[in-house]
Design a protein around this motif. Structure first.
Motif, mmCIF file in Angstrom:
data_model
loop_
_atom_site.group_PDB
_atom_site.id
_atom_site.type_symbol
_atom_site.label_atom_id
_atom_site.label_comp_id
_atom_site.label_asym_id
_atom_site.label_seq_id
_atom_site.Cartn_x
_atom_site.Cartn_y
_atom_site.Cartn_z
ATOM 1 N N SER A 45 0.823 -1.202 0.000
ATOM 2 C CA SER A 45 0.000 0.000 0.000
ATOM 3 C C SER A 45 0.861 1.258 0.000
ATOM 4 N N PRO A 46 0.848 2.008 -1.089
ATOM 5 C CA PRO A 46 1.607 3.264 -1.126
ATOM 6 C C PRO A 46 1.096 4.283 -0.113
ATOM 7 N N ILE A 47 -0.191 4.211 0.219
ATOM 8 C CA ILE A 47 -0.737 5.132 1.222
ATOM 9 C C ILE A 47 -0.127 4.834 2.591
ATOM 10 N N ILE A 48 -0.071 3.551 2.951
ATOM 11 C CA ILE A 48 0.535 3.165 4.215
ATOM 12 C C ILE A 48 2.016 3.544 4.227
ATOM 13 N N ALA A 49 2.699 3.294 3.127
ATOM 14 C CA ALA A 49 4.122 3.636 3.047
ATOM 15 C C ALA A 49 4.337 5.127 3.291
ATOM 16 N N GLN A 50 3.441 5.939 2.766
ATOM 17 C CA GLN A 50 3.549 7.389 2.948
ATOM 18 C C GLN A 50 3.365 7.776 4.416
ATOM 19 N N VAL A 51 2.364 7.180 5.077
ATOM 20 C CA VAL A 51 2.123 7.489 6.492
ATOM 21 C C VAL A 51 3.322 7.060 7.343
ATOM 22 N N LEU A 52 3.908 5.907 7.026
ATOM 23 C CA LEU A 52 5.041 5.403 7.801
ATOM 24 C C LEU A 52 6.257 6.313 7.709
ATOM 25 N N GLU A 53 6.357 7.075 6.634
ATOM 26 C CA GLU A 53 7.469 8.006 6.488
ATOM 27 C C GLU A 53 7.443 9.075 7.574
#
Length: 280
Positions: free
Chosen positions: A157-165
């Motif tokens: 999930s690119p959305i999850i990856a973004q939040v994890l940043e």
């Protein structure tokens, strides 16, 4: 009569009035359950702060024996860790392997299904209902809602990856294999599954911000799917202590686990980093 009840009483069609009454009763029931939790937590806090049952009783205007009853009524305080109403657990989905694009359906790992079963039982003990949904292989998931748990690795999930940043303490990274890094100590946590084939993994547990800035969601993921099961195992055995430590504030930490390679059941889990708080 309360305004909401007046509105229900004024519904003209009888069956619609009955339906509206049932809906409002369910809402009130949920509020009563949450208020009982808040009261129980407040009494426990007062006792932990040094107040005797007699002192608490005097403040509440009830008997000492009644205080003991109130302290055991309602769900435990840690129920608030997950939410106050029906909890949705979002599980990462993949396309079926070995099929043509026209035939491919969305599937989830059996580890994730087992994870939901454990979460369902844990939340049931906290008097919370739960349901699961599959995040499509595109990785698009709505994070802007209450009572939400997400179990999905950043690669799905690119959305999850973004939040994890946004986590300045812990991070998923990839070189020849996915791994986790403690950015404060620079310690690298690789999965034993990748190192020597051991039946063990490392997972990430956090409460992260919603994209709309109006709340948070619980997030769990492993380097491999089984790592998320280790996180859930940790919650099953340590939720009360974790809640006392972080309440509903944002945090993140890493959990290691060992599992039975035949059944994939987690047999041990433990925290391997500090609990990093994201809020002052």
């Amino acid at each position: 009569m309360h305004e909401e009840m007046q509105q229900v009483a004024q519904v003209a069609v009888p069956v619609e009035r009955a339906k509206a009454a049932s809906t409002l009763m369910a809402d009130y029931s949920g509020r009563v359950t949450e208020l009982a939790r808040i009261r129980r937590e407040a009494i426990e806090e007062a006792a932990a702060g040094g107040m005797s049952q007699s002192e608490i009783a005097a403040h509440l205007g009830v008997s000492r024996g009644r205080v003991g009853q109130l302290a055991s009524q309602g769900p435990p305080p840690e129920r608030a860790f997950f939410g106050t109403d029906l909890v949705t657990v979002s599980l990462g989905g993949k396309y079926e392997a070995g099929k043509s694009p026209e035939e491919m359906g969305e599937v989830i790992a059996r580890e994730d299904l087992a994870n939901f079963d454990h979460l369902r039982k844990l939340m049931g003990a906290l008097k919370l209902d739960s349901q699961y949904e599959v995040i499509p292989p595109t990785g698009i998931v709505n994070l802007n809602r209450d009572n939400h748990v997400v179990v999905c690795g950043p690669r799905l999930s690119p959305i999850i990856a973004q939040v994890l940043e946004g986590d300045d303490n812990l991070r998923f990274q990839k070189d020849h294999a996915w791994h986790l890094v403690d950015l404060k100590t620079q310690e690298v946590y690789r999965s034993p599954m990748d190192e020597d084939g051991s039946a063990a993994d490392v997972g990430y547990l956090a409460r992260l911000p919603r994209l709309d800035g109006k709340g948070t969601f619980i997030y769990a993921a492993g380097i491999h799917a089984i790592g998320a099961n280790g996180v859930v195992h940790y919650l099953e055995n340590n939720l009360a202590d974790l809640y006392r430590d972080v309440r509903t504030r944002r945090f993140s930490t890493l959990i290691s686990c060992r599992y039975d390679p035949k059944t994939l059941e987690v047999i041990e889990s433990k925290r391997v980093t500090p609990i990093y708080r994201h809020e002052a």
